[in-house]
Design a protein around this motif. Structure first.
Motif, mmCIF file in Angstrom:
data_model
loop_
_atom_site.group_PDB
_atom_site.id
_atom_site.type_symbol
_atom_site.label_atom_id
_atom_site.label_comp_id
_atom_site.label_asym_id
_atom_site.label_seq_id
_atom_site.Cartn_x
_atom_site.Cartn_y
_atom_site.Cartn_z
ATOM 1 N N ILE A 6 -17.010 16.476 22.089
ATOM 2 C CA ILE A 6 -17.025 17.109 23.765
ATOM 3 C C ILE A 6 -18.002 15.352 24.435
ATOM 4 C CG2 ILE A 6 -18.255 17.823 25.839
ATOM 5 C CD1 ILE A 6 -15.670 19.634 24.277
ATOM 6 N N GLY A 7 -17.264 14.726 24.790
ATOM 7 C CA GLY A 7 -17.387 13.251 25.577
ATOM 8 C C GLY A 7 -16.377 12.335 24.119
ATOM 9 N N GLY A 8 -15.824 12.524 24.300
ATOM 10 C CA GLY A 8 -14.826 12.072 23.027
ATOM 11 C C GLY A 8 -14.392 11.032 23.193
ATOM 12 N N SER A 9 -14.480 9.733 24.500
ATOM 13 C CA SER A 9 -13.933 8.876 25.014
ATOM 14 C C SER A 9 -15.053 8.028 25.457
ATOM 15 C CB SER A 9 -13.175 9.283 26.517
ATOM 16 O OG SER A 9 -13.922 9.675 27.200
ATOM 17 N N GLY A 21 -11.186 11.513 11.507
ATOM 18 C CA GLY A 21 -9.763 10.967 11.373
ATOM 19 C C GLY A 21 -9.689 10.300 10.367
ATOM 20 N N GLU A 22 -10.040 9.500 9.487
ATOM 21 C CA GLU A 22 -10.678 8.858 8.477
ATOM 22 C C GLU A 22 -10.198 9.725 7.589
ATOM 23 O OE1 GLU A 22 -12.910 5.177 9.396
ATOM 24 O OE2 GLU A 22 -11.796 4.463 11.310
ATOM 25 N N HIS A 23 -10.910 10.820 7.715
ATOM 26 C CA HIS A 23 -11.002 11.160 6.653
ATOM 27 C C HIS A 23 -11.046 12.242 6.288
ATOM 28 C CE1 HIS A 23 -15.201 8.970 6.470
ATOM 29 N NE2 HIS A 23 -15.628 9.546 5.118
ATOM 30 N N GLY A 24 -9.509 12.538 7.471
ATOM 31 C CA GLY A 24 -8.145 13.202 7.130
ATOM 32 C C GLY A 24 -8.707 14.331 8.016
ATOM 33 N N HIS A 25 -9.867 15.092 8.862
ATOM 34 C CA HIS A 25 -10.178 16.116 10.182
ATOM 35 C C HIS A 25 -9.211 15.722 11.138
ATOM 36 C CE1 HIS A 25 -14.135 17.395 7.303
ATOM 37 N NE2 HIS A 25 -14.451 16.122 7.425
ATOM 38 N N GLU A 26 -9.124 16.398 12.126
ATOM 39 C CA GLU A 26 -8.723 17.163 13.161
ATOM 40 C C GLU A 26 -9.368 16.878 13.725
ATOM 41 O OE1 GLU A 26 -5.763 20.059 16.011
ATOM 42 O OE2 GLU A 26 -6.274 20.557 13.942
ATOM 43 N N ALA A 27 -9.355 15.604 14.238
ATOM 44 C CA ALA A 27 -10.426 15.404 15.424
ATOM 45 C C ALA A 27 -9.962 15.252 16.608
ATOM 46 C CB ALA A 27 -11.634 14.220 15.398
ATOM 47 N N VAL A 28 -10.449 16.037 17.798
ATOM 48 C CA VAL A 28 -10.002 16.315 19.724
ATOM 49 C C VAL A 28 -10.688 15.218 20.281
ATOM 50 C CG1 VAL A 28 -8.784 17.600 20.888
ATOM 51 C CG2 VAL A 28 -8.771 17.994 18.561
ATOM 52 N N PRO A 29 -10.573 14.401 20.778
ATOM 53 C CA PRO A 29 -10.835 14.110 21.881
ATOM 54 C C PRO A 29 -11.403 14.380 23.783
ATOM 55 C CG PRO A 29 -9.687 12.324 21.808
ATOM 56 C CD PRO A 29 -9.580 13.304 20.646
ATOM 57 N N ALA A 30 -12.176 15.323 23.712
ATOM 58 C CA ALA A 30 -11.849 16.455 25.031
ATOM 59 C C ALA A 30 -13.393 15.807 26.271
ATOM 60 C CB ALA A 30 -12.428 17.800 24.115
ATOM 61 N N SER A 31 -12.735 15.064 27.235
ATOM 62 C CA SER A 31 -13.679 14.595 28.397
ATOM 63 C C SER A 31 -12.643 14.653 29.283
ATOM 64 C CB SER A 31 -13.560 13.201 28.182
ATOM 65 O OG SER A 31 -12.437 12.083 28.921
#
Length: 249
Positions: A6-9, A21-31
Protein backbone atom coordinates in the motif's frame (compact mmCIF):
# COMPACT_ATOMS: atom_id res chain seq x y z
CA UNK A 1 4.59 -15.05 -1.73
CA UNK A 2 2.00 -12.42 -2.68
CA UNK A 3 2.84 -9.15 -0.94
CA UNK A 4 0.59 -6.14 -1.43
CA UNK A 5 2.37 -2.81 -0.92
CA UNK A 6 0.00 0.00 0.00
CA UNK A 7 1.62 3.21 -1.16
CA UNK A 8 3.52 1.16 -3.70
CA UNK A 9 4.17 4.08 -6.05
CA UNK A 10 5.83 6.30 -3.42
CA UNK A 11 9.44 6.81 -2.35
CA UNK A 12 9.67 3.71 -0.15
CA UNK A 13 6.92 1.70 -1.83
CA UNK A 14 8.42 1.78 -5.31
CA UNK A 15 11.82 0.68 -4.00
CA UNK A 16 10.19 -2.04 -1.91
CA UNK A 17 8.17 -3.44 -4.82
CA UNK A 18 11.32 -3.64 -6.93
CA UNK A 19 13.33 -5.39 -4.19
CA UNK A 20 10.61 -7.94 -3.46
CA UNK A 21 10.23 -8.69 -7.16
CA UNK A 22 13.98 -9.23 -7.49
CA UNK A 23 13.71 -11.90 -4.79
CA UNK A 24 10.97 -13.78 -6.60
CA UNK A 25 7.93 -12.51 -4.71
CA UNK A 26 4.69 -11.34 -6.31
CA UNK A 27 4.86 -7.72 -5.20
CA UNK A 28 1.68 -5.81 -5.99
CA UNK A 29 1.84 -2.00 -5.78
CA UNK A 30 -1.44 -0.49 -4.62
CA UNK A 31 -2.40 3.17 -4.56
CA UNK A 32 -5.23 5.43 -5.71
CA UNK A 33 -3.48 5.55 -9.10
CA UNK A 34 -3.97 1.79 -9.43
CA UNK A 35 -7.59 1.92 -8.26
CA UNK A 36 -6.95 1.11 -4.59
CA UNK A 37 -8.13 3.75 -2.13
CA UNK A 38 -7.85 3.01 1.59
CA UNK A 39 -9.96 6.04 2.51
CA UNK A 40 -13.00 5.13 0.41
CA UNK A 41 -12.28 1.39 0.45
CA UNK A 42 -12.32 1.18 -3.35
CA UNK A 43 -10.36 -1.82 -4.63
CA UNK A 44 -8.97 -2.82 -1.23
CA UNK A 45 -10.72 -6.19 -0.86
CA UNK A 46 -9.92 -7.08 -4.45
CA UNK A 47 -6.19 -6.38 -4.22
CA UNK A 48 -5.83 -8.24 -0.91
CA UNK A 49 -7.50 -11.39 -2.21
CA UNK A 50 -4.97 -14.21 -1.90
CA UNK A 51 -2.33 -11.99 -0.28
CA UNK A 52 0.09 -13.48 2.23
CA UNK A 53 1.37 -10.12 3.45
CA UNK A 54 0.19 -6.52 3.31
CA UNK A 55 2.72 -3.73 3.80
CA UNK A 56 1.49 -0.20 4.46
CA UNK A 57 4.02 2.49 3.54
CA UNK A 58 1.39 5.03 2.48
CA UNK A 59 1.32 8.60 3.73
CA UNK A 60 -1.21 11.35 4.21
CA UNK A 61 -1.53 13.93 1.43
CA UNK A 62 -1.96 16.60 4.12
CA UNK A 63 0.12 16.98 7.28
CA UNK A 64 -2.36 19.27 9.05
CA UNK A 65 -3.03 17.72 12.47
CA UNK A 66 -6.67 16.80 11.93
CA UNK A 67 -6.11 15.64 8.36
CA UNK A 68 -3.21 13.35 9.09
CA UNK A 69 -4.97 11.77 12.06
CA UNK A 70 -8.11 11.15 10.00
CA UNK A 71 -6.02 9.66 7.20
CA UNK A 72 -4.14 7.11 9.28
CA UNK A 73 -7.14 6.13 11.39
CA UNK A 74 -9.42 5.68 8.37
CA UNK A 75 -6.88 4.00 6.10
CA UNK A 76 -5.62 1.65 8.79
CA UNK A 77 -9.11 0.61 9.86
CA UNK A 78 -10.01 -0.10 6.24
CA UNK A 79 -6.86 -2.15 5.68
CA UNK A 80 -7.10 -4.11 8.92
CA UNK A 81 -10.71 -5.10 8.24
CA UNK A 82 -9.93 -6.17 4.68
CA UNK A 83 -6.76 -8.01 5.75
CA UNK A 84 -8.67 -9.98 8.36
CA UNK A 85 -11.40 -10.87 5.86
CA UNK A 86 -8.77 -12.00 3.33
CA UNK A 87 -6.89 -14.11 5.87
CA UNK A 88 -3.65 -12.15 5.45
CA UNK A 89 -0.98 -13.71 7.65
CA UNK A 90 1.29 -10.72 8.22
CA UNK A 91 0.45 -7.02 8.49
CA UNK A 92 3.46 -4.71 8.21
CA UNK A 93 3.49 -0.93 8.64
CA UNK A 94 6.19 1.71 8.43
CA UNK A 95 6.30 4.17 11.32
CA UNK A 96 8.75 6.65 12.86
CA UNK A 97 11.40 6.28 15.55
CA UNK A 98 10.41 8.41 18.55
CA UNK A 99 6.73 8.63 17.58
CA UNK A 100 5.49 7.60 21.02
CA UNK A 101 7.71 10.07 22.91
CA UNK A 102 6.88 13.28 21.00
CA UNK A 103 3.16 13.96 21.55
CA UNK A 104 3.40 17.63 20.56
CA UNK A 105 3.74 16.59 16.93
CA UNK A 106 0.38 16.06 15.25
CA UNK A 107 1.96 13.82 12.64
CA UNK A 108 3.59 11.59 15.22
CA UNK A 109 0.38 11.43 17.26
CA UNK A 110 -1.30 10.11 14.11
CA UNK A 111 1.41 7.49 13.63
CA UNK A 112 0.93 6.35 17.24
CA UNK A 113 -2.82 6.07 16.60
CA UNK A 114 -2.03 3.93 13.55
CA UNK A 115 0.27 1.69 15.58
CA UNK A 116 -2.34 1.25 18.30
CA UNK A 117 -4.98 0.15 15.81
CA UNK A 118 -2.57 -2.46 14.43
CA UNK A 119 -1.47 -3.82 17.79
CA UNK A 120 -5.06 -4.17 18.97
CA UNK A 121 -6.32 -5.76 15.74
CA UNK A 122 -5.48 -9.35 16.61
CA UNK A 123 -3.64 -9.79 13.30
CA UNK A 124 -0.03 -11.04 13.24
CA UNK A 125 1.96 -7.85 12.65
CA UNK A 126 5.32 -6.11 12.50
CA UNK A 127 5.86 -2.37 12.84
CA UNK A 128 9.07 -0.96 11.40
CA UNK A 129 10.05 2.37 12.89
CA UNK A 130 12.64 4.22 10.82
CA UNK A 131 14.55 7.41 11.48
CA UNK A 132 14.41 10.44 9.17
CA UNK A 133 15.42 9.81 5.56
CA UNK A 134 18.37 11.60 3.94
CA UNK A 135 15.90 12.44 1.18
CA UNK A 136 13.95 14.63 3.64
CA UNK A 137 16.90 16.86 4.64
CA UNK A 138 15.76 19.54 2.20
CA UNK A 139 12.17 19.62 3.45
CA UNK A 140 13.39 19.68 7.06
CA UNK A 141 15.51 22.73 6.29
CA UNK A 142 12.62 24.44 4.51
CA UNK A 143 10.29 23.87 7.46
CA UNK A 144 12.91 25.31 9.83
CA UNK A 145 13.50 28.49 7.80
CA UNK A 146 12.23 31.81 9.15
CA UNK A 147 12.95 34.99 7.16
CA UNK A 148 15.68 33.25 5.23
CA UNK A 149 17.47 31.86 8.28
CA UNK A 150 17.33 28.22 9.34
CA UNK A 151 16.75 27.65 13.05
CA UNK A 152 17.60 24.08 14.05
CA UNK A 153 18.24 22.27 17.32
CA UNK A 154 21.47 20.36 18.04
CA UNK A 155 19.39 17.27 18.93
CA UNK A 156 20.92 14.12 17.54
CA UNK A 157 19.55 12.45 14.44
CA UNK A 158 20.38 9.07 12.95
CA UNK A 159 19.30 9.65 9.35
CA UNK A 160 18.97 6.82 6.88
CA UNK A 161 18.77 6.32 3.11
CA UNK A 162 15.31 5.47 1.76
CA UNK A 163 16.93 2.54 -0.05
CA UNK A 164 17.99 1.07 3.29
CA UNK A 165 14.53 1.62 4.76
CA UNK A 166 12.99 -0.30 1.87
CA UNK A 167 15.49 -3.14 2.34
CA UNK A 168 14.65 -3.41 6.04
CA UNK A 169 10.90 -3.33 5.47
CA UNK A 170 11.31 -6.01 2.81
CA UNK A 171 13.26 -8.33 5.11
CA UNK A 172 10.67 -7.89 7.84
CA UNK A 173 7.79 -8.47 5.42
CA UNK A 174 9.06 -11.85 4.23
CA UNK A 175 9.92 -12.95 7.76
CA UNK A 176 7.88 -14.20 10.68
CA UNK A 177 5.65 -11.54 12.29
CA UNK A 178 7.41 -10.08 15.34
CA UNK A 179 4.16 -8.82 16.90
CA UNK A 180 6.13 -5.82 18.02
CA UNK A 181 8.41 -3.05 16.80
CA UNK A 182 11.64 -3.18 14.79
CA UNK A 183 13.67 0.04 14.80
CA UNK A 184 16.17 0.98 12.09
CA UNK A 185 18.41 3.99 11.64
CA UNK A 186 21.46 5.08 9.75
CA UNK A 187 25.07 4.31 10.70
CA UNK A 188 25.92 7.75 12.12
CA UNK A 189 24.66 10.20 14.71
CA UNK A 190 24.64 13.87 13.72
CA UNK A 191 23.05 16.98 15.17
CA UNK A 192 20.07 18.23 13.21
CA UNK A 193 21.77 21.61 12.82
CA UNK A 194 24.89 20.00 11.40
CA UNK A 195 22.90 17.75 9.07
CA UNK A 196 21.09 20.77 7.67
CA UNK A 197 24.39 22.65 7.23
CA UNK A 198 25.88 19.70 5.34
CA UNK A 199 22.78 19.33 3.20
CA UNK A 200 22.66 23.03 2.32
CA UNK A 201 26.38 23.10 1.51
CA UNK A 202 26.01 20.09 -0.77
CA UNK A 203 23.26 21.89 -2.68
CA UNK A 204 25.16 25.17 -2.88
CA UNK A 205 22.63 26.86 -0.59
CA UNK A 206 24.18 29.72 1.41
CA UNK A 207 21.44 30.09 4.01
CA UNK A 208 22.64 30.69 7.55
CA UNK A 209 21.88 27.94 10.09
CA UNK A 210 21.39 29.10 13.68
CA UNK A 211 21.68 26.47 16.39
CA UNK A 212 18.69 26.84 18.71
CA UNK A 213 17.99 24.15 21.34
CA UNK A 214 14.35 25.27 21.46
CA UNK A 215 13.72 25.30 17.72
CA UNK A 216 10.84 22.96 16.97
CA UNK A 217 10.86 20.03 14.60
CA UNK A 218 7.48 19.97 12.86
CA UNK A 219 5.76 21.29 15.96
CA UNK A 220 7.67 19.51 18.70
CA UNK A 221 10.72 20.35 20.81
CA UNK A 222 13.27 17.55 20.75
CA UNK A 223 15.31 15.91 23.47
CA UNK A 224 18.93 15.07 22.75
CA UNK A 225 18.11 11.54 21.54
CA UNK A 226 14.42 11.77 20.60
CA UNK A 227 15.13 10.74 17.00
CA UNK A 228 17.69 8.01 17.70
CA UNK A 229 16.97 4.29 17.77
CA UNK A 230 16.92 2.55 21.12
CA UNK A 231 19.03 -0.33 22.31
CA UNK A 232 18.80 -3.18 19.84
CA UNK A 233 17.88 -0.97 16.91
CA UNK A 234 19.18 -1.98 13.49
CA UNK A 235 21.85 0.09 11.76
CA UNK A 236 21.84 0.51 8.00
CA UNK A 237 25.08 0.86 6.07
CA UNK A 238 24.76 3.92 3.82
CA UNK A 239 26.44 7.02 5.24
CA UNK A 240 25.27 10.54 4.45
CA UNK A 241 28.49 11.18 2.51
CA UNK A 242 27.93 8.04 0.43
CA UNK A 243 24.33 9.04 -0.23
CA UNK A 244 25.34 12.57 -1.28
CA UNK A 245 27.97 11.15 -3.62
CA UNK A 246 25.38 8.88 -5.21
CA UNK A 247 23.07 11.85 -5.84
CA UNK A 248 25.84 13.63 -7.74
CA UNK A 249 26.39 10.71 -10.14
Amino acid sequence: MKIVVIGGSGLIGSKLVAKLGEHGHEAVPASPASGVNTITGEGVAEVLAGADVVVDVSNSPSFADADVLAFFETATTTLLTAAADAGVGHYVALSVVGADSLPDSGYLRAKVAQEQLITKSGLPYSIVRATQFYEFAKSISEAATVDGVVHAPPALMQPIAAEDVASTVGRVAVGVPVNGVVEVGGPELIGMDDLIRASLTARGDSREVVTDPHARYFGTELGERSLVTGEGGLKAGTTFADWLAAQAE
